[in-house]
Design an enzyme around this catalytic site. Sequence first.
Site, PDB file in Angstrom:
ATOM      1  CB  CYS A   1     106.312 -16.725  69.965  1.00 10.67           C
ATOM      2  SG  CYS A   1     105.296 -16.479  68.494  1.00 10.67           S
TER       3      CYS A   1
ATOM      4  CG  HIS B   1     106.325 -10.896  70.033  1.00 17.65           C
ATOM      5  ND1 HIS B   1     107.250 -11.796  70.501  1.00 17.65           N
ATOM      6  CD2 HIS B   1     105.357 -11.639  69.423  1.00 17.65           C
ATOM      7  CE1 HIS B   1     106.867 -13.021  70.176  1.00 17.65           C
ATOM      8  NE2 HIS B   1     105.715 -12.955  69.529  1.00 17.65           N
ATOM      9  CD  GLU B   2     101.623 -10.469  69.296  1.00 18.93           C
ATOM     10  OE1 GLU B   2     101.295 -11.044  68.241  1.00 18.93           O
ATOM     11  OE2 GLU B   2     102.081 -11.080  70.279  1.00 18.93           O
TER      12      GLU B   2
END
Length: 177
Positions: A100, A142-143
């Site tokens: 990330c 994830h986003e």
Amino acid sequence: MAVRPVLKMGDPLLFEVARPVERFDTPELRALLVDMHDTMMALNGAGLAAPQIGVSLQVVVFGLEHNPRYPQAEQVPYTVLINPELEPLGDDMEEGWEGCLSVPGMRGLVPRFKRLRYRGYDSLGQPIERSVEGFHARVVQHEVDHLRGILYPMRIRDLRNFGFNETLFPGQGLADD
Ligand code: NI
């Protein structure tokens, strides 16, 4: 258009729940999307959420062609996704390594739903609906987590599977993200 600084883990804004976008196709939204695109591309990210550049709105961008941070990953078309909703398709989960831009230099092994349907809107307010799996499904999860105030380390089941790129994957050139 500009490459914007990316907030790093520890910044309280990354733990906030982002607000939905109410008006589409505005100059402000267009400018935000250009900055998100430029920032993600400049840093070789696979995705970026608006809160990562300090804007607490439900906007994510993602996509992957030949990305040096993810040399083995399958390709994902560049996508703008606003006010997203995720619906897992089945209960299957799989573990995969994630990084990330807000947690630079590190990777962690994160469980995600293998298949899901996502819905949301593009920059003009046109609906988007896709059923995806594998890396595409992982990137979206994830986003969208960023919009809920969740960073991937919070989902790692065993923190022994969290570490520095150059230690976990020596010689793969992942050290400087
Ligand atoms: Ni991230």
